[in-house]
Design an enzyme around this catalytic site. Structure first.
Site, PDB file in Angstrom:
ATOM      1  N   SER A  42       2.778  24.224 -10.277  1.00 26.70           N
ATOM      2  CA  SER A  42       3.550  23.857 -11.456  1.00 26.70           C
ATOM      3  C   SER A  42       2.725  22.869 -12.285  1.00 26.70           C
ATOM      4  O   SER A  42       2.207  21.884 -11.734  1.00 26.70           O
ATOM      5  CB  SER A  42       4.874  23.194 -11.056  1.00 26.70           C
TER       6      SER A  42
ATOM      7  N   ALA B 284       1.155  13.618  -3.019  1.00 26.67           N
ATOM      8  CA  ALA B 284       2.129  14.052  -4.017  1.00 26.67           C
ATOM      9  C   ALA B 284       1.741  13.521  -5.384  1.00 26.67           C
ATOM     10  O   ALA B 284       1.202  12.422  -5.504  1.00 26.67           O
ATOM     11  CB  ALA B 284       3.534  13.569  -3.647  1.00 26.67           C
ATOM     12  N   LYS B 285       2.025  14.313  -6.411  1.00 30.02           N
ATOM     13  CA  LYS B 285       1.728  13.891  -7.782  1.00 30.02           C
ATOM     14  C   LYS B 285       2.456  12.598  -8.120  1.00 30.02           C
ATOM     15  O   LYS B 285       1.893  11.703  -8.755  1.00 30.02           O
ATOM     16  CB  LYS B 285       2.146  14.986  -8.767  1.00 30.02           C
ATOM     17  N   ARG B 286       3.709  12.515  -7.692  1.00 31.16           N
ATOM     18  CA  ARG B 286       4.527  11.351  -8.061  1.00 31.16           C
ATOM     19  C   ARG B 286       3.997  10.063  -7.461  1.00 31.16           C
ATOM     20  O   ARG B 286       4.303   8.972  -7.956  1.00 31.16           O
ATOM     21  CB  ARG B 286       5.975  11.565  -7.646  1.00 31.16           C
TER      22      ARG B 286
ATOM     23  N   ARG C 253       0.852   9.363  -7.326  1.00 33.51           N
ATOM     24  CA  ARG C 253      -0.461   9.164  -7.947  1.00 33.51           C
ATOM     25  C   ARG C 253      -1.615   9.425  -6.968  1.00 33.51           C
ATOM     26  O   ARG C 253      -2.575   8.647  -6.881  1.00 33.51           O
ATOM     27  CB  ARG C 253      -0.568   7.749  -8.525  1.00 33.51           C
TER      28      ARG C 253
END
Length: 275
Positions: free
Chosen positions: A9, A247-249, A251
């Site tokens: 995504s 995870a992207k969240r 960073r």
């Protein structure tokens, strides 16, 4: 023929965990003499960004991956998901749920014996539902497990195969009445993924073990929509220094940053344990 995919995504830049998943699927396809597809899962218009999508292509090319074109972008195929929703609605297995996320969280917090079980509900009385729809209240389309079970005559025959584990009996009840669409996101990951895998002829779904429970509801959707069931493979996750999955969240260091540090794809592959 063996056909698999990598389906990110574009809600942020890719990190090592994405690289491991993409390379695992690509290597599996190459070893089987099969096909590797790239799919952009951009149904969440509120979070997806063109710059992140462009970076996906750059990062995967840098890793040495190649894929068939054109790439399927979910935002360009909403008609396919709308058709699946319409079919499920006609079967009577969907209902409008007006509960907000805050209401569901409050209900869970108030459960007397800890977190409540997966949510299961039912349609509102027709008059009340019509009134709330006419008033413009937001709602989500949920898949009714009770109605689905009645339509299929039970869930006992729903099974799927996981590589290394064999045949698994699907337990859709674990997820409750899952949301299949809502106003801000017209189709959920569950439904879009199942429809896309069928339309693209995916025979092997290769993704992280964090999605090991997804086939339970996906197998139910496949049965309701008369779609084929692929073989599933759940690979290990790449963890950060804190022991948590990247995870992207949080960073996590991006592939762009890794590339800028002068790390080569070959070195990264060794770091990921792929060579």
């Amino acid at each position: 023929m063996f056909v698999t995919r990598f389906a990110p995504s574009p809600t942020g830049f890719l990190h090592k965990g994405h690289a491991f998943s993409a390379l695992t699927a690509f290597d599996a396809a190459r070893a089987a003499g099969g096909r590797f597809l790239l799919r952009i899962e951009d149904i969440d218009a509120t979070r997806c960004r063109p710059e992140y999508e462009a970076a996906i292509y750059d990062d995967l090319a840098w890793l040495g991956l190649s894929w068939e074109t054109p790439v399927r972008r979910q935002s360009e195929h909403m008609a396919d998901y709308d058709a699946a929703l319409s079919r499920l609605e006609a079967m009577g297995v969907l209902y409008r749920c007006f509960r907000t996320r805050a209401e569901l969280q409050a209900q869970s917090a108030a459960a007397p014996h800890g977190p409540m079980e997966a949510f299961r509900g039912a349609p509102l009385p027709p008059d009340e539902e019509a009134r709330r729809v006419a008033a413009g209240e937001s709602y989500a389309w949920r898949l009714s497990l009770d109605r689905a079970e009645a339509v299929l005559g039970g869930f006992d025959r729903l099974t799927y195969v996981v590589e290394g584990e064999g045949e698994i009996r699907a337990r859709p009840e674990l997820g409750g009445d899952v949301v299949l669409a809502r106003k801000d996101v017209r189709v959920s990951y569950h439904l879009a993924s199942v429809v896309d895998d069928a339309l693209q002829g995916i025979t092997h779904v290769i993704r992280g073990v964090d999605l090991a429970d997804a086939p339970h509801v996906h197998r139910l959707l496949q049965a309701l929509l008369d779609l084929p069931t692929p073989t599933y493979h759940h690979h290990r996750l790449i963890l950060g220094p804190d022991g948590k999955r990247l995870a992207k969240r949080d960073r996590a260091e991006t592939l762009r940053s890794i590339r800028d540090r002068g790390v080569t794809p070959a070195v990264l592959r060794r770091e990921l344990g792929l060579d």
